[in-house]
Design an enzyme around this catalytic site. Structure first.
Site, PDB file in Angstrom:
ATOM      1  N   ASN A 165       0.881  -1.170   0.000  1.00 23.80           N
ATOM      2  CA  ASN A 165       0.000   0.000   0.000  1.00 23.80           C
ATOM      3  C   ASN A 165       0.916   1.217   0.000  1.00 23.80           C
ATOM      4  O   ASN A 165       1.449   1.600   1.036  1.00 23.80           O
ATOM      5  CB  ASN A 165      -0.889  -0.044   1.247  1.00 23.80           C
ATOM      6  CG  ASN A 165      -1.860   1.116   1.313  1.00 23.80           C
ATOM      7  OD1 ASN A 165      -1.849   2.000   0.443  1.00 23.80           O
ATOM      8  ND2 ASN A 165      -2.686   1.137   2.328  1.00 23.80           N
ATOM      9  N   ARG A 200      -2.558  -2.253  -3.420  1.00 22.60           N
ATOM     10  CA  ARG A 200      -3.790  -1.488  -3.211  1.00 22.60           C
ATOM     11  C   ARG A 200      -3.731  -0.260  -4.110  1.00 22.60           C
ATOM     12  O   ARG A 200      -2.784   0.524  -4.028  1.00 22.60           O
ATOM     13  CB  ARG A 200      -3.897  -1.065  -1.754  1.00 22.60           C
ATOM     14  CG  ARG A 200      -5.083  -0.189  -1.505  1.00 22.60           C
ATOM     15  CD  ARG A 200      -5.245   0.101  -0.034  1.00 22.60           C
ATOM     16  NE  ARG A 200      -6.479   0.817   0.185  1.00 22.60           N
ATOM     17  CZ  ARG A 200      -6.562   2.006   0.776  1.00 22.60           C
ATOM     18  NH1 ARG A 200      -5.479   2.592   1.236  1.00 22.60           N
ATOM     19  NH2 ARG A 200      -7.716   2.601   0.917  1.00 22.60           N
ATOM     20  N   HIS A 252     -13.117   2.235   0.085  1.00 20.55           N
ATOM     21  CA  HIS A 252     -13.154   1.151   1.091  1.00 20.55           C
ATOM     22  C   HIS A 252     -13.844  -0.087   0.515  1.00 20.55           C
ATOM     23  O   HIS A 252     -14.365  -0.924   1.259  1.00 20.55           O
ATOM     24  CB  HIS A 252     -13.929   1.540   2.364  1.00 20.55           C
ATOM     25  CG  HIS A 252     -13.274   2.565   3.225  1.00 20.55           C
ATOM     26  ND1 HIS A 252     -13.997   3.416   4.044  1.00 20.55           N
ATOM     27  CD2 HIS A 252     -11.980   2.873   3.428  1.00 20.55           C
ATOM     28  CE1 HIS A 252     -13.176   4.203   4.699  1.00 20.55           C
ATOM     29  NE2 HIS A 252     -11.929   3.904   4.334  1.00 20.55           N
ATOM     30  N   ARG A 254     -11.962  14.023   8.572  1.00 22.48           N
ATOM     31  CA  ARG A 254     -12.689  14.527   7.389  1.00 22.48           C
ATOM     32  C   ARG A 254     -14.117  14.882   7.771  1.00 22.48           C
ATOM     33  O   ARG A 254     -14.739  14.210   8.580  1.00 22.48           O
ATOM     34  CB  ARG A 254     -12.720  13.455   6.292  1.00 22.48           C
ATOM     35  CG  ARG A 254     -11.392  13.276   5.601  1.00 22.48           C
ATOM     36  CD  ARG A 254     -11.466  12.198   4.539  1.00 22.48           C
ATOM     37  NE  ARG A 254     -10.386  11.250   4.712  1.00 22.48           N
ATOM     38  CZ  ARG A 254     -10.431   9.970   4.350  1.00 22.48           C
ATOM     39  NH1 ARG A 254     -11.503   9.472   3.776  1.00 22.48           N
ATOM     40  NH2 ARG A 254      -9.391   9.190   4.550  1.00 22.48           N
ATOM     41  N   GLU A 291      -8.117  -5.502   5.240  1.00 26.33           N
ATOM     42  CA  GLU A 291      -7.989  -5.175   3.816  1.00 26.33           C
ATOM     43  C   GLU A 291      -6.779  -5.856   3.186  1.00 26.33           C
ATOM     44  O   GLU A 291      -6.826  -6.276   2.035  1.00 26.33           O
ATOM     45  CB  GLU A 291      -7.922  -3.651   3.642  1.00 26.33           C
ATOM     46  CG  GLU A 291      -9.292  -3.028   3.850  1.00 26.33           C
ATOM     47  CD  GLU A 291      -9.276  -1.515   3.981  1.00 26.33           C
ATOM     48  OE1 GLU A 291      -8.898  -1.029   5.063  1.00 26.33           O
ATOM     49  OE2 GLU A 291      -9.632  -0.839   3.018  1.00 26.33           O
TER      50      GLU A 291
END
Ligand code: AMP
Length: 401
Positions: A8, A92, A181, A242, A385
């Site tokens: 990632n 990813r 996601h 966020r 993930e």
């Protein structure tokens, strides 16, 4: 044992894991690593294996040097990627646009396609490409696979995917809801039918991925019909830093009346907002301590967070018509019993009732936390993930054999 190296790659960091694709979601990875502060005078490589941690501090000018240094560290312990049976490298990739839904074997044209999507993810996709190029050069004989964060949501129904703005402008600029996601929503939602004893083709569910980033999805018979993130991961639920959904007019207001630049507003909404913006902290453990100490801003931030979460749950209940399961996942969803309880408080008239005793149990694998009478099953299902990327990448590699 066969492993998958999962990468990632961010703009100034690279996270990686070496994963057994047959592991359980709550198992520790065989190896996990982090390269930080790439391009700064002092960088750092941290590698963890079997309860031990190894750290190297040095200047890391590029992603290449970072991964080389990591591999050297692993080689010295006899667990380097070339010393293990690595069957695939899974990458990813944040934005697959309308191009990619399924995981993709990485050949040169795929890299070019990911490059063409940079306008949709100007910070993430270039960093992902860096990771891909570096890893392909270092491990050229192993199949590399791209797994897209947007992939699961590519075929959202148009009514959920389109924004009500001028259609030509939207099309020219590729503006639509993509969702993010996706790997987590797919990984979690695919386990739910089995856990509640239903046919996957007749299961309607809501998945709440509540981590530092947070998103909700409505999934009908294996296919998402709506999700809360949009063109970017800024939309939807209130998150750690966020804002989630806000009136878009706020941006014009801050620009025109507040004298802020676009970059300042971008930074404000992505990094200084959400729970942190309202309370000063983004970690829910710290938020809880503040609430316990009667900090009013923390309490307010928590209530704004829960209110927004309930808005989405309500709208997805209507979108689905009948709901069989509501599932919590990711750091907050898996660990914070208060959030779960408050998100679904006072919903027994809709057939939703959490069992407080089950809800209070520590996070230990997938479990049902609703009462036996609750028509809608409420679950906690740990996400992973990296494991999901490893499984998908191993599948692509196996299809080549
Ligand atoms: P993630 O993005 O899924 O890694 O989630 C990270 C977030 O999960 C952290 O910022 C915390 O807010 C939250 N978190 C992690 N552990 C706990 C815990 N034991 N209780 C409450 N929140 C937690």
């Amino acid at each position: 044992m066969a492993y998958v190296l999962v990468i990632n790659s961010g703009s100034s960091s690279v996270k990686f894991q070496i994963v057994d694709p047959n592991a359980h979601a709550s198992d520790d990875p065989f190896v996990s690593g982090l390269v930080e502060q790439i391009g700064e005078p002092q960088g750092r490589v941290t590698v963890k294996h079997a309860g031990q941690k190894f750290v190297v501090q040095r200047e890391i000018p590029t992603h290449t040097v970072g991964l080389q240094e990591s591999f050297r560290l692993l080689d010295a312990k006899g667990i380097g990627p070339t010393q293990l049976d690595i069957i695939a490298v899974g990458h990813r990739v944040v934005h697959g646009g309308m191009v990619f839904s399924a995981p993709e074997l990485i050949l040169d044209p795929v890299v070019e396609m990911i490059r063409s999507l940079i306008p949709l993810a100007p910070l993430h996709n270039p960093a992902n490409i860096d990771g891909i190029e570096v890893a392909r050069a270092l491990l050229p004989t192993i199949p590399h696979v791209a797994v897209f964060d947007t992939g699961f949501f590519r075929d959202l129904p148009p009514a959920a995917a389109l924004y009500a703005i001028n259609a030509d402008v939207a099309e020219r600029n590729l503006v639509r809801r993509y969702g993010f996601h996706g790997t987590s929503h797919e990984f979690v939602s695919s386990q739910v039918p089995d856990l509640i004893g239903r046919d996957p083709l007749h299961t309607r569910q809501i998945v709440l991925h509540l981590g530092n980033g947070a998103s909700a999805s409505a999934v009908e018979n294996g296919h998402p019909i709506d999700t809360s993130m949009g063109l970017t991961p800024l939309a939807g639920l209130v998150m750690g830093t966020r804002s989630g959904d806000i009136d878009p007019g706020i941006i014009f207001h801050l620009y025109r009346q507040g004298g802020m630049s676009i970059d300042e507003i971008d930074n404000l909404l992505n990094r200084q907002s959400g729970v942190k913006g309202l309370s000063g902290v983004n970690d829910f453990r710290e938020l809880r301590t503040l609430i316990d100490n009667e900090d009013e801003n923390a309490w307010l931030a928590y209530n704004v967070y829960i209110n927004q979460l309930r808005r989405y749950i309500g709208s997805y209940m209507i979108a689905l018509g009948r709901v069989d399961a509501i599932t919590f996942t990711a750091g907050v969803g898996e660990n914070d019993k208060h959030v779960r309880m408050d998100a679904l408080d006072n919903m027994h008239m809709y057939g939703i009732e959490i069992d407080p005793e089950k809800n209070n149990l520590p996070n230990d694998g997938p479990r049902i936390i609703s009462t036996d009478d609750s028509k809608v099953k409420v679950l906690v299902v740990p996400t992973n993930e990296e494991l999901a990327i490893a499984q998908k990448s191993a599948k692509v590699a196996a299809s080549l054999a």
